[in-house]
Design an enzyme around this catalytic site. Sequence first.
Site, PDB file in Angstrom:
ATOM      1  N   HIS A 249       0.868  -1.294   0.005  1.00 53.28           N
ATOM      2  CA  HIS A 249       0.079  -0.001  -0.052  1.00 53.28           C
ATOM      3  C   HIS A 249       0.771   1.370   0.137  1.00 53.28           C
ATOM      4  CE1 HIS A 249       0.779   0.009   4.429  1.00 53.28           C
ATOM      5  NE2 HIS A 249       0.638   1.164   4.255  1.00 53.28           N
TER       6      HIS A 249
ATOM      7  N   SER B 216       4.667   2.217   8.225  1.00 50.85           N
ATOM      8  CA  SER B 216       4.524   1.065   7.341  1.00 50.85           C
ATOM      9  C   SER B 216       5.886   0.727   6.503  1.00 50.85           C
ATOM     10  CB  SER B 216       3.447   1.285   6.456  1.00 50.85           C
ATOM     11  OG  SER B 216       2.288   1.755   7.452  1.00 50.85           O
TER      12      SER B 216
ATOM     13  N   ASP C 107       0.220  -7.464   1.216  1.00 50.30           N
ATOM     14  CA  ASP C 107       0.656  -6.339   1.548  1.00 50.30           C
ATOM     15  C   ASP C 107       1.905  -5.912   1.549  1.00 50.30           C
ATOM     16  OD1 ASP C 107       0.139  -3.383   1.667  1.00 50.30           O
ATOM     17  OD2 ASP C 107      -0.337  -3.764   3.837  1.00 50.30           O
TER      18      ASP C 107
END
Length: 543
Positions: free
Chosen positions: A107, A215, A138
């Site tokens: 993402h 992230s 992901d």
Amino acid sequence: ANGILPCNVLAFINMENRDADPDELRVSVAPIPGPQTDIVPRSSAKLQPLLDSTAKYSAEKCFASVVQLFVWKTEPDYLMPWQMKHQKSSTSSGFIIDGGWILTNAHCVEHATSILVRRHGMATKFPATVITIGFDWDLAILTVPDPKFWIGSVPLEFDDVPNLQEPCLVIGYPLGGESICVTQGVVSRVEVGHHFQREPLMVLQIDAAINPGNSGGPAVKEGKVVGVAFSKISSADNVGYLIATPIVLHFLQDVQRQGTARGVCSLGVDAQDLENPHLREYCSVGESQTGLYVRHVSELSPAHGVLKRADVILAIDGVSIENDGTIEFRKGQRILCNHIVTMKFPGDTCHLRILREGKESEIDVTVGVPERLVPFHFSTYPPTPLQYYVFGGLVFLPLSLRYMQQLTRKRKLPLGLFRYAGCPEEGPSQSGEQIVILAQILAANLNMGYRGMHNRRVLRVNSQPVYSLDNLARIVMTCTDKYVRFEVEGAGDVVLLKESAEAAEQEILVMHNIKHASSAARIANSLVSAADGVQPPKRPRVY
């Protein structure tokens, strides 16, 4: 369903908890744990010296391998697929692994138009390129062509899944500053959860602070990676999630074998818990037997014709399944049995022990990446245009969870579409099958009187069933009848005079600033432009 397949309804609903920052990750519904501290658990002061020494050793060793990503991205508009949204930028984290690769979250780089990376201690940003993106995990792999970037770099190594209450560090570049940031905490939970787009995968819950920008960064224990930061629950205190190393290594192995990420495997079976005594009696399950009740087998699954409705799956690869769908992971810890299947590669075999009509038997089932009637999105790498088709001002497109998510943000999602947020029990009956909807009606005199019939499923065109957007477009274009009649679920019929609709097409497109009447025409135009030196998109897809 707490069985072989996940219930994406929960994941879909919880996507709305994401804030506008593109780096804020989706979070699935999970039990909210008890109060936790910011850095050290309340458990005991005995762990304090251990955490302090571990933090100093691990952080300094890993700093040079953690990178900051500067990403500019342009996302497609799922409501108006002939155009893109405005460009926006974000920062995130990643880390260097063996093979000259940088690992980060999917993402973080999805729809990226430009990616720059900077190592800790460097002032220069280097352009990076995407090798592959694994949307189901992901995870994504990048590389930097400039050899100067790699001078002095040391790839991080991976470690096994840590035990509960073991300390770890999260290293990355979250919001609040420009320099590297280290937070520490302990592993609070190990589970197989519905945090992903397709199948539930193993994650670690930690109480170290994870914020937007973290992230893609590593969580380390004694200098080795135990997980990749990817998610948090914004409404809870210090509830962050890591992608566990078995999942990361499985993704990397698939890329090394095939050159790309093929997807997470499944049996293609919808199963439910077997805790109810009446259901157990109905299936002739003995007192010493436990397992999962097979509710539905997808027609496209390799298990179709091998497994049947009302079968009971007692064990997978020799591992017994309890009535709640869990298996023993470690002493005192249980996880969903999905983990056994998702750790396989497409084409691998699962050995099942089943109960059918009171008799036990053993069978082998091949696993694969299942098709979904309603996928999370239509993202591919390299990217391809979103699918759409316009006829007489009627805009048709295949339904996706991303489309419903965008509608929900505008508070315009009708209940008729919400029921497709999960996995419809019937599943696809043929490869490429889609749920085609009448997404909107571009106002024109031609289609007056049909307002309010949008955002509904199209069942038939001139009495012919609609299986996909390509199928709908072909029926319309090859129609020899005077009228074209669309049967819209829960709304009635939309009837247009074909000759008039075709005559008004260009005027409607110009009025709404739409260049092409379909994504197929858009792709064809780009292929023609290639003759003038314009590179066409890779792997074009019809509609």
